[in-house]
Design a protein around this motif. Sequence first.
Motif, mmCIF file in Angstrom:
data_model
loop_
_atom_site.group_PDB
_atom_site.id
_atom_site.type_symbol
_atom_site.label_atom_id
_atom_site.label_comp_id
_atom_site.label_asym_id
_atom_site.label_seq_id
_atom_site.Cartn_x
_atom_site.Cartn_y
_atom_site.Cartn_z
ATOM 1 N N GLU A 51 35.568 58.714 43.794
ATOM 2 C CA GLU A 51 34.466 58.125 43.068
ATOM 3 C C GLU A 51 33.156 58.240 43.812
ATOM 4 O O GLU A 51 32.093 58.435 43.220
ATOM 5 N N LYS A 52 33.177 58.145 45.103
ATOM 6 C CA LYS A 52 31.938 58.232 45.856
ATOM 7 C C LYS A 52 31.320 59.610 45.688
ATOM 8 O O LYS A 52 30.123 59.759 45.484
ATOM 9 N N ASP A 53 32.155 60.656 45.748
ATOM 10 C CA ASP A 53 31.655 62.003 45.556
ATOM 11 C C ASP A 53 31.186 62.212 44.128
ATOM 12 O O ASP A 53 30.196 62.881 43.868
ATOM 13 N N ALA A 54 31.910 61.629 43.175
ATOM 14 C CA ALA A 54 31.558 61.815 41.773
ATOM 15 C C ALA A 54 30.203 61.212 41.463
ATOM 16 O O ALA A 54 29.452 61.716 40.642
ATOM 17 N N HIS A 55 29.880 60.100 42.121
ATOM 18 C CA HIS A 55 28.604 59.432 41.868
ATOM 19 C C HIS A 55 27.457 60.103 42.601
ATOM 20 O O HIS A 55 26.304 59.934 42.228
ATOM 21 N N ALA A 56 27.755 60.836 43.672
ATOM 22 C CA ALA A 56 26.692 61.341 44.535
ATOM 23 C C ALA A 56 25.706 62.197 43.757
ATOM 24 O O ALA A 56 26.077 63.116 43.057
ATOM 25 N N GLY A 57 24.412 61.849 43.892
ATOM 26 C CA GLY A 57 23.359 62.667 43.326
ATOM 27 C C GLY A 57 23.023 62.385 41.884
ATOM 28 O O GLY A 57 22.065 62.922 41.365
ATOM 29 N N HIS A 58 23.820 61.533 41.181
ATOM 30 C CA HIS A 58 23.448 61.285 39.800
ATOM 31 C C HIS A 58 23.662 59.841 39.373
ATOM 32 O O HIS A 58 23.708 59.547 38.195
ATOM 33 N N ASP A 59 23.779 58.898 40.307
ATOM 34 C CA ASP A 59 23.798 57.501 39.927
ATOM 35 C C ASP A 59 22.459 57.143 39.302
ATOM 36 O O ASP A 59 21.411 57.575 39.753
ATOM 37 N N VAL A 60 22.507 56.330 38.249
ATOM 38 C CA VAL A 60 21.279 55.893 37.610
ATOM 39 C C VAL A 60 20.649 54.811 38.466
ATOM 40 O O VAL A 60 21.269 53.791 38.750
ATOM 41 N N MET A 61 19.418 55.012 38.914
ATOM 42 C CA MET A 61 18.722 54.042 39.750
ATOM 43 C C MET A 61 17.698 53.299 38.918
ATOM 44 O O MET A 61 16.904 53.905 38.198
ATOM 45 N N MET A 62 17.682 51.971 39.017
ATOM 46 C CA MET A 62 16.799 51.179 38.198
ATOM 47 C C MET A 62 15.562 50.743 38.969
ATOM 48 O O MET A 62 15.646 50.324 40.120
ATOM 49 N N PRO A 63 14.366 50.831 38.341
ATOM 50 C CA PRO A 63 13.125 50.426 38.988
ATOM 51 C C PRO A 63 12.969 48.917 38.981
ATOM 52 O O PRO A 63 13.697 48.203 38.302
ATOM 53 N N THR A 70 4.290 46.141 35.190
ATOM 54 C CA THR A 70 4.570 44.712 35.094
ATOM 55 C C THR A 70 5.950 44.431 35.673
ATOM 56 O O THR A 70 6.914 45.099 35.306
ATOM 57 N N PRO A 71 6.064 43.454 36.582
ATOM 58 C CA PRO A 71 7.376 43.163 37.163
ATOM 59 C C PRO A 71 8.394 42.758 36.093
ATOM 60 O O PRO A 71 8.059 42.018 35.170
ATOM 61 N N MET A 72 9.604 43.258 36.207
ATOM 62 C CA MET A 72 10.662 42.845 35.289
ATOM 63 C C MET A 72 11.020 41.378 35.534
ATOM 64 O O MET A 72 10.940 40.896 36.655
ATOM 65 N N THR A 73 11.475 40.702 34.489
ATOM 66 C CA THR A 73 12.007 39.364 34.680
ATOM 67 C C THR A 73 13.324 39.482 35.435
ATOM 68 O O THR A 73 13.979 40.529 35.423
#
Length: 285
Positions: A51-63, A70-73
């Motif tokens: 799983e670690k390799d499968a996620h590498a490079g394409h995990d969705v990162m949230m701002p 505007t800051p998120m709640t």
Amino acid sequence: MTVLHRFALFASGVSAALLLSACQPKADDSEINAMQDDVPITTEQPDSHDEKDAHAGHDVMMPETTSDATPMTDMLKDYTKSMTDMHNEMMVGIAYNDPDTAFAKSMLGHHRGAVDMAKIELKYGTDETMRQLAQDIMDSQQLEIDILNKWLASHPDTPKPKPNTEAMQQAYANGMDTMHADMMAGITDPVPDMAFARGMLPHHRSAVDMAKTQLQYGTDKEMRKLAQDIIDAQQPEIELIESWIARTSSTAKEATVATEQETSLTPKEAMKEAIDSAKANKPAA
């Protein structure tokens, strides 16, 4: 290009759509659908499902902020993180060749997402019905998470695609597209209980669709039974959520209309209404 790399393109698109959803009440379904159409499903499978390799490079990162800075709640941050984590794990499952293993791994991520959402409702929500539903979801789906983990431990994916692998993968990918678009529109609701209800409704519908896909392509007896159990358990909850949203939305609309009518009165009309009300409530001599 491997299936995971192709799914990475879809993940990037979902990340962008999640960011836009933080400041927009409605998701642009046409953009997401167009993006999905451009990402064909292949059946080429990498050698390892680590799983670690499968996620590498394409995990969705949230701002941390919306597109207008505007800051998120805190609630929206929690929901977007839970959606991100769920999406990343489901991506791994969708890439599997064996339909039963794909269902188990995808549903595992899906269920974990539901538990996370339920915890968010218990953190921010106040409505008794929605809080009870959140607790019920945590209790029932944690049991199924344990079943899925145990089953996956002894059922690795097959190294080669099966005749129905591509069709199965496409069915799951289409379902994810619809679920994410509808959930993004729901979790942006500023009212915590409504955000939970509007987010969990498409999530539950997606679970039912995934279970139907398993019944169409899967052959493992235990996973097919779990799929049917999911349909039987979540369909009544879908109806409960639909009814609650309709009732709550109607009540809120009536309250808004009443408030607007009150505020639209002129001072003279408001005084007359107050006098008439006082006379009506005056006790008899």
